[in-house]
Scaffold this active site. Structure first.
Site, PDB file in Angstrom:
ATOM      1  N   HIS A   1     -78.135 -30.205  11.416  1.00  0.00           N
ATOM      2  CA  HIS A   1     -77.541 -28.877  11.308  1.00  0.00           C
ATOM      3  C   HIS A   1     -78.503 -27.794  11.780  1.00  0.00           C
ATOM      4  CE1 HIS A   1     -74.317 -30.094   8.128  1.00  0.00           C
ATOM      5  NE2 HIS A   1     -73.936 -30.318   9.357  1.00  0.00           N
TER       6      HIS A   1
ATOM      7  N   CYS B   1     -71.016 -34.460  27.680  1.00  0.00           N
ATOM      8  CA  CYS B   1     -70.778 -33.327  26.794  1.00  0.00           C
ATOM      9  C   CYS B   1     -71.651 -33.381  25.548  1.00  0.00           C
ATOM     10  CB  CYS B   1     -69.306 -33.240  26.396  1.00  0.00           C
ATOM     11  SG  CYS B   1     -68.722 -34.664  25.448  1.00  0.00           S
TER      12      CYS B   1
END
Length: 584
Positions: free
Chosen positions: A220, A517
């Site tokens: 995160h 991606c």
């Protein structure tokens, strides 16, 4: 969860520049002149003093150790419930003010703050006479132990749980909410790890660099640092010994932190990096090498707001629209019409441009309340992504209906791809469903088996998109959230890039596009290597688009091919980076 990189890119510094700097005297528990090394996450060079998060009070200071009487237990349970609700409300409020990845991560943390499993464990203890503060600590400890043993992506939630614990205990104790101090001058934040609520609230003008002892390239902290454009290095060995106030030079390109470098040399390094950034900022697209070989530069988004922000960049379209956001905060499945409205915002933002929508990638660390996920010893290897079809096939049917409806309403026909495809048969089934609705089908390549069988998968679909985050995790048999294994899940790992190369060759042989991606597409240097391997498009966070496009425009296709060939002969991620730098 997904991967982002900023538009701040340093092309002027490498490890050698840092190692040979002279030093000045600044108080620190580390020797002056030492260079700490970690995993580079967000490029950029910054020089500033270190700040550290404050430590929450020890539980022993807040808890007398005594049990509470039976007549107080109901009110104590109510006090706990109110505290947990207040924390969740504040996190949701921050999520509403944030955008993109920060919003998604904060919303997921708010959901965890209201998760009935750990709340129930705390309430049970309170009903047995344990004071709320101690019950909170004990309940969280129970689930921290559980998540740690589970490993995989679930282990990432340990930092989130501990952050929630500290916030709930502060609320119960009438103390200020814990978190990162707000500096009154630019500083480099160093910590063991950072909770999403702390990272998402950082001001990039004041916190100009991030370094953590724990975490990996897809943690995160890394995800939000990329969105904010803050140079970041994770899994830094020895960082805990670095004292607050020490001046350091952080290099997010090489993954180094130089302790007390000479101020003049440090300033010159930062100035050189800024000059390189300024030169690159003028790039306006479209994506191509210096000799005109096209490589589409696309953006990753989560919602309409992120798509509109990406439209302000030179991005040529959307290479990855993560649709999980419209599911994660729901107790019930959104209707077809609700989903279509969300998808339509992204299609409208890029009207007339390519938009690739990924179907629901849930499970593992992103369970959905309405799916009924089975209990699994290793969720990362379990029912996630396309595999949810086995237990809830109608969810995919309704999502494809919603995508088709959004296409009809906006007049922009998207491509659609499925995550976690492992076999040609899975690709065939998904493609048939997509084509029945007039959609262009493709699949994600995240499982090594899919990379090895890419040619056969391309018999059934029109394009492939490589998710390098999961591909690295599964190829290297290493939890991508583990700090100890962060070097293994580095997208520069030659084993991972060998699978990327094989997938690109399959696309070329079938005359079909193969994009990237994942994490790799947001690294300007690695983007050039990917182009040399035959990748036809690169999709990254909006903040990374300019840096990637500008770097690609500065080199020829032959240079990219030479760099790719050199990288594939190496035996480690560090050697691969060095080989690419030598050529490029």
């Amino acid at each position: 969860m997904c991967c982002f990189t900023p538009d701040r890119v340093d092309l002027s510094m490498n490890c050698c520049n840092v190692v040979h700097m002279t030093v000045s005297s600044t108080p620190t528990s580390l020797g002056a002149g030492q260079v700490l090394r970690g995993v580079p996450v967000v490029p950029g060079v910054r020089y500033a003093p270190v700040i550290r998060p404050g430590r929450p009070p020890a539980i022993e200071e807040l808890d007398s150790g005594e049990q509470i009487g039976e007549e107080q237990r109901d009110s104590e349970a109510s006090r706990f419930t109110a505290a947990a609700s207040a924390v969740a409300d504040r996190l949701r409020g921050r999520a509403a003010l944030a955008t993109g990845a920060a919003s998604e991560v904060l919303a997921a943390t708010a959901m965890l703050a209201q998760d009935r499993a750990w709340l129930g464990a705390a309430e049970k203890r309170i009903k047995e006479g344990t004071p709320a503060v101690r019950a909170t600590a004990e309940a969280v400890a129970q689930f921290v132990d559980l998540f740690t043993k589970m490993g995989g992506l679930m282990a990432e939630r340990v930092t989130d749980l501990r952050d929630i614990r500290d916030r709930v205990i502060a609320e119960l104790s009438g103390l200020p909410e814990p978190g990162v101090p707000v500096p009154d001058h630019p500083a480099i934040l160093c910590a063991e790890d950072l909770a999403p609520a702390d990272t998402a609230g950082l001001d990039p003008a004041l916190v100009v660099g991030l370094a953590t002892t724990l975490g990996g390239p897809t943690s995160h902290t890394a995800i939000i640092a990329r969105q904010l454009g803050i140079p970041c290095v994770v899994a830094v060995h020895g960082l805990d010994e670095l004292a607050a106030g020490t001046h350091v030079l952080i290099d997010g390109t090489s993954g180094t932190i130089a302790v007390t470098p000479d101020p003049a040399e440090a300033a010159a390094a930062v100035e050189a990096a800024e000059a390189a950034n300024a030169a690159m900022a003028g790039w306006t697209g479209p994506g191509a090498t210096a000799d005109g070989h096209p490589v589409a530069i696309l953006a990753n988004v989560q919602d309409g707001s992120a798509a509109r922000a990406a439209r302000e960049t030179p991005a040529e379209g959307i290479g990855l629209f993560r649709t999980e956001l419209c599911f994660l905060n729901r107790d019930t499945e959104p209707t077809v019409e609700e989903q279509a409205a969300i998808y339509g915002e992204v299609l409208d933002a890029f009207a007339g441009h390519k938009v690739v929508i990924r179907t629901l990638d849930a499970g593992s660390d992103k369970p959905l309340k309405f799916v009924g996920h089975p209990d699994e010893a290793n969720p990362a290897l379990g029912v996630r992504g396309i595999r949810i079809e086995a237990i809830q096939p109608d969810i995919l049917e309704r999502q494809l209906d919603a995508i088709a409806l959004a296409a009809e309403q906006t007049g922009n026909a998207p491509w659609v791809m499925a995550p976690m495809i492992a076999t040609p048969e899975e690709a065939k089934r998904f493609a048939a469903r997509a084509r029945r609705r007039g959609l262009v089908p493709g699949v994600m390549i995240e499982v090594p088996a899919a990379a090895l069988l890419a040619e056969r998968i391309l018999d059934h679909v029109e394009f492939l998109s490589i998710g390098t985050n999961d591909l690295a995790q599964y190829t290297m048999a290493a939890d991508r959230m583990s700090a100890e294994l962060a070097t293994l899940t580095d997208p520069w790992q030659p084993g991972v890039l060998a699978l990327v190369a094989q997938t690109a060759r399959a696309g070329a042989s079938r005359g079909k596009p193969v994009g990237v991606c994942g994490e790799a597409a947001a690294d300007p240097l690695l983007a050039c290597v990917l182009a040399g391997l035959g990748i036809t498009s690169l999709s990254a966070a909006a903040a990374a688009v300019t840096g990637v496009g500008a770097k690609l425009a500065s080199v020829t296709l032959q240079q990219c091919r030479d760099a790719a060939a050199a990288v594939l002969t190496t035996a480690s991620a560090a050697d691969a980076r060095a080989a690419a730098l030598d050529v490029l």
